[in-house]
Design an enzyme around this catalytic site. Sequence first.
Site, short mmCIF file in Angstrom:
data_model
loop_
_atom_site.label_atom_id
_atom_site.label_comp_id
_atom_site.label_asym_id
_atom_site.label_seq_id
_atom_site.Cartn_x
_atom_site.Cartn_y
_atom_site.Cartn_z
N GLU A 118 20.07 4.98 -16.47
CA GLU A 118 20.97 4.71 -15.34
C GLU A 118 20.36 5.13 -14.00
O GLU A 118 20.57 4.49 -12.98
CB GLU A 118 22.32 5.41 -15.55
CG GLU A 118 23.16 4.78 -16.65
CD GLU A 118 24.53 5.40 -16.78
OE1 GLU A 118 24.73 6.54 -16.31
OE2 GLU A 118 25.42 4.74 -17.37
N ASP A 124 0.84 -1.21 0.00
CA ASP A 124 0.00 0.00 0.00
C ASP A 124 0.88 1.26 0.00
O ASP A 124 0.61 2.22 -0.72
CB ASP A 124 -0.90 0.02 1.25
CG ASP A 124 -1.94 -1.11 1.22
OD1 ASP A 124 -2.14 -1.70 0.15
OD2 ASP A 124 -2.53 -1.40 2.29
N HIS A 178 16.67 -6.04 -20.55
CA HIS A 178 16.78 -6.93 -19.38
C HIS A 178 15.52 -6.98 -18.55
O HIS A 178 15.05 -8.07 -18.18
CB HIS A 178 17.98 -6.48 -18.53
CG HIS A 178 18.12 -7.23 -17.24
ND1 HIS A 178 18.25 -8.60 -17.20
CD2 HIS A 178 18.16 -6.81 -15.95
CE1 HIS A 178 18.36 -8.99 -15.95
NE2 HIS A 178 18.31 -7.93 -15.16
C1 HEM Z 1 16.02 -5.66 -12.74
C2 HEM Z 1 20.79 -5.53 -13.51
C3 HEM Z 1 20.98 -10.36 -13.08
C4 HEM Z 1 16.18 -10.50 -12.92
C5 HEM Z 1 17.30 -5.20 -12.97
C6 HEM Z 1 17.69 -3.82 -13.13
C7 HEM Z 1 19.02 -3.80 -13.35
C8 HEM Z 1 19.49 -5.15 -13.32
C9 HEM Z 1 19.88 -2.56 -13.59
C10 HEM Z 1 16.73 -2.61 -13.09
C11 HEM Z 1 16.41 -2.16 -11.71
C12 HEM Z 1 15.21 -2.83 -11.11
O1 HEM Z 1 14.13 -2.89 -11.73
O2 HEM Z 1 15.35 -3.29 -9.98
C13 HEM Z 1 21.26 -6.84 -13.44
C14 HEM Z 1 22.63 -7.23 -13.58
C15 HEM Z 1 22.69 -8.60 -13.45
C16 HEM Z 1 21.34 -9.04 -13.23
C17 HEM Z 1 23.78 -6.28 -13.85
C18 HEM Z 1 23.85 -9.53 -13.48
C19 HEM Z 1 25.08 -9.21 -13.21
C20 HEM Z 1 19.70 -10.82 -13.07
C21 HEM Z 1 19.32 -12.20 -13.11
C22 HEM Z 1 17.96 -12.24 -13.08
C23 HEM Z 1 17.49 -10.87 -13.00
C24 HEM Z 1 20.27 -13.39 -13.14
C25 HEM Z 1 17.07 -13.44 -13.14
C26 HEM Z 1 17.21 -14.35 -14.08
C27 HEM Z 1 15.74 -9.20 -12.79
C28 HEM Z 1 14.36 -8.84 -12.55
C29 HEM Z 1 14.31 -7.46 -12.50
C30 HEM Z 1 15.66 -6.99 -12.72
C31 HEM Z 1 13.19 -9.81 -12.34
C32 HEM Z 1 13.08 -6.60 -12.26
C33 HEM Z 1 12.26 -6.47 -13.53
C34 HEM Z 1 10.95 -5.75 -13.29
O3 HEM Z 1 10.26 -6.12 -12.35
O4 HEM Z 1 10.65 -4.86 -14.06
N1 HEM Z 1 18.42 -5.99 -13.10
N2 HEM Z 1 20.50 -7.95 -13.24
N3 HEM Z 1 18.57 -10.03 -13.01
N4 HEM Z 1 16.50 -8.06 -12.89
FE1 HEM Z 1 18.48 -8.02 -13.12
#
Ligand code: HEM
Length: 463
Positions: A293, A221, A329
């Site tokens: 960023e 909330d 991503h």
């Molecule tokens: C979101 C970086 C690995 C799943 C993000 C964000 C960044 C980021 C910059 C955007 C900020 C946010 O929404 O919190 C990275 C980097 C990784 C990595 C640099 C590896 C070195 C992973 C892995 C997974 C993952 C291995 C799963 C397979 C997610 C998910 C979100 C996210 C689920 C949120 C998406 C959303 O709800 O919109 N990540 N990430 N990330 N990442 Fe990663």
Amino acid sequence: MIDLDRALDLDDPEADDFLAAIQGNIVKGHGRDFTAHVLLRMGDDVPAVRRWIAGLAAERVTTALVARRATLAWRGTGGPGEPFAMVLLSASGYRHLGFPDEQLPVPSGRFVGPRDREYFEFGMKEQAGRPRSFNDPPASEWEEPYRQRIDAMVLLADDDEQRLSDTVDAVVASTAGVADVLTTERGRVLRRTFPRGTLVIEHFGFQDGVSQPIMVQQDADREIKARGNVHWDPTAPLSLALVPEPGGGFGSFMVFRKLEQDVAALHRALRDLSVRAGLPVAEVGAMAVGRFEDGAPAVPTGTVDPDADPNDFHYDQDPAGTRSPFHSHVRKTNPRGDVPRVIGAPAEFERARRIVRRGITYGERPDLADGGGTEAPATGVGLLFMCFQGNLDQFAIQQEGSDSNDFVRAGVGVDAVIGQNAQPAAQTWPSDGTVTFTMANFVKLLGGEYFFAPSMAFLRGLD
Ligand code: HEM
């Protein structure tokens, strides 16, 4: 009885008992700046190992209730707060402690497939081909400690780095005659100052930890009030991360992956793409991540509070991938509407694939400290990725989403940030544009394991 199919209502008279019975860091992150991840192989004196774990549970492990109260107290006082600890077991750990396979934790929930329990039972090293193939490098190429049998992880966290080191020393000393410490990874939160404020970032330089499923109704909330929910509801049922344990308590499956980031290569690729596309680096970066960023989403957000982390957006606002391409991503890992729209699976299925991220960066960055004089690193830095879920198949977003050239549509290419694929298809930037360019393989798995975070009663009962 607490209903796992809903977010936790803190006003429920049973809420405190529920939180006191599970470990912290699952329903809500521990929030500390420094972590130590002590990876262990249990010794042959099983009664001693059991006693040792029960002792850790009694002396150090932080229940979700204590963690919540500590966070509230810390908000009032600041300072170093209280240390945090949790214990996680792998399938080999359970077996070593004397639990037969029928007593291993199993996934539960509406969308559990018949073979989903195999992720945990086989462990990360044995995963290839069962139940699905991975693009992960084989375990023979992982860092040496990760090639060993990993039975447990003790996760320690603190805002006081020296106190954390002292705790690590004490915990490691207490393993004498009980377990071998394979390695201790150290994590530390990385921050960067933007006009919007000083934000937690990952090594590529983008704000991280913004979008999370929120499993406490009052927290959801509050977040909705700050960030809006015209397009996106962050609320999640407890079952997204918690499952009933065979013994009657509740626990959570955890993915741990040490992910090395080639920061130099990603930045080089963004510069090359910027020239090719004739767009600023900031814009092609936002097309790779799906956010700028400073965390601003590539898709317009409904978040109105300028101080809040913006998270109110949905891909129905960008069905062609004009702003956030299909390979970005955050779109690969939380496709916000693409799965029902493109694949035709139910929206509830897509929401049930969300994961609860609890990772932290590792490695030093002298290049950030000296004002940019030194080259960004190609090795030695990365993310100690951790996520909780009720079914390890939720993590299939890595192999079926990020590593696939064909998710959510054929030929869109891999996740530009974390996609690993020996034959990555060229992505189109943006998805409805004409510029083709390949961004892949900047993140390398150095080792990992699947764990389960047992209930407090399970840990205490090992004695
Ligand atoms: C979101 C970086 C690995 C799943 C993000 C964000 C960044 C980021 C910059 C955007 C900020 C946010 O929404 O919190 C990275 C980097 C990784 C990595 C640099 C590896 C070195 C992973 C892995 C997974 C993952 C291995 C799963 C397979 C997610 C998910 C979100 C996210 C689920 C949120 C998406 C959303 O709800 O919109 N990540 N990430 N990330 N990442 Fe990663």
